[in-house]
Scaffold this motif. Structure first.
Motif, mmCIF file in Angstrom:
data_model
loop_
_atom_site.group_PDB
_atom_site.id
_atom_site.type_symbol
_atom_site.label_atom_id
_atom_site.label_comp_id
_atom_site.label_asym_id
_atom_site.label_seq_id
_atom_site.Cartn_x
_atom_site.Cartn_y
_atom_site.Cartn_z
ATOM 1 N N LYS A 140 0.830 -1.209 0.000
ATOM 2 C CA LYS A 140 0.000 0.000 0.000
ATOM 3 C C LYS A 140 0.863 1.257 0.000
ATOM 4 O O LYS A 140 0.544 2.237 -0.676
ATOM 5 N N VAL A 141 1.954 1.235 0.758
ATOM 6 C CA VAL A 141 2.854 2.392 0.776
ATOM 7 C C VAL A 141 3.446 2.609 -0.606
ATOM 8 O O VAL A 141 3.515 3.740 -1.094
ATOM 9 N N ASP A 142 3.868 1.520 -1.265
ATOM 10 C CA ASP A 142 4.417 1.631 -2.608
ATOM 11 C C ASP A 142 3.381 2.166 -3.591
ATOM 12 O O ASP A 142 3.697 2.993 -4.447
ATOM 13 N N GLU A 143 2.135 1.695 -3.442
ATOM 14 C CA GLU A 143 1.069 2.163 -4.339
ATOM 15 C C GLU A 143 0.802 3.645 -4.145
ATOM 16 O O GLU A 143 0.666 4.380 -5.111
ATOM 17 N N THR A 144 0.725 4.085 -2.892
ATOM 18 C CA THR A 144 0.420 5.493 -2.647
ATOM 19 C C THR A 144 1.578 6.392 -3.032
ATOM 20 O O THR A 144 1.359 7.474 -3.550
ATOM 21 N N SER A 145 2.806 5.947 -2.801
ATOM 22 C CA SER A 145 3.934 6.785 -3.206
ATOM 23 C C SER A 145 4.036 6.810 -4.720
ATOM 24 O O SER A 145 4.416 7.806 -5.306
ATOM 25 N N GLY A 146 3.685 5.701 -5.356
ATOM 26 C CA GLY A 146 3.644 5.671 -6.812
ATOM 27 C C GLY A 146 2.560 6.584 -7.341
ATOM 28 O O GLY A 146 2.734 7.253 -8.349
ATOM 29 N N ASN A 147 1.445 6.666 -6.641
ATOM 30 C CA ASN A 147 0.353 7.544 -7.039
ATOM 31 C C ASN A 147 0.744 9.000 -6.940
ATOM 32 O O ASN A 147 0.308 9.815 -7.729
ATOM 33 N N SER A 148 1.564 9.351 -5.952
ATOM 34 C CA SER A 148 1.958 10.751 -5.829
ATOM 35 C C SER A 148 2.805 11.164 -7.020
ATOM 36 O O SER A 148 2.708 12.285 -7.503
ATOM 37 N N GLY A 149 3.635 10.255 -7.537
ATOM 38 C CA GLY A 149 4.402 10.539 -8.745
ATOM 39 C C GLY A 149 3.475 10.709 -9.932
ATOM 40 O O GLY A 149 3.659 11.608 -10.754
#
Length: 108
Positions: A58-67
């Protein structure tokens, strides 16, 4: 006296057998508790591992979403800048004509 002695001996033998049975039951109970504890620890470790894995995902998904969000905002901003430039170029000649008209009117 022999019969009372034999009775006492039988009672002592029965008591020893009972003590052995109780000791065996305690050992079995201790073994089962140890096994249950080990199984519970394994399950807890597996659950913890799964939860940590989900959290990292989930952290990877959300940080990817911010990009992705930053990229999308950049594209939207560039599009708005191009629209403003286009609108400005369309009315530029009208504004220049209006300014020239006002300057001429002010001189007279």
């Amino acid at each position: 006296m022999d019969s009372s002695h034999e009775g006492i001996q039988m009672l002592l033998t029965a008591e020893q057998e009972a003590q052995q049975m109780v000791a065996a039951a305690r050992n079995l109970k201790t073994t089962r508790l140890r096994q249950a504890k080990e199984e519970a620890e394994k399950e807890a470790a597996l659950y913890r591992s799964n939860m940590e894995s989900e959290h990292r995902k989930k952290v990877d998904e959300t940080s990817g979403n911010s990009g992705f969000t930053a990229e999308r905002l950049g594209e939207e901003t560039e599009e708005k800048i191009q629209n403003l430039k286009k609108s400005a170029s369309e009315v530029q000649s009208d504004i220049v004509d209006m300014l020239i008209k006002y300057v001429k009117a002010a001189k007279c």
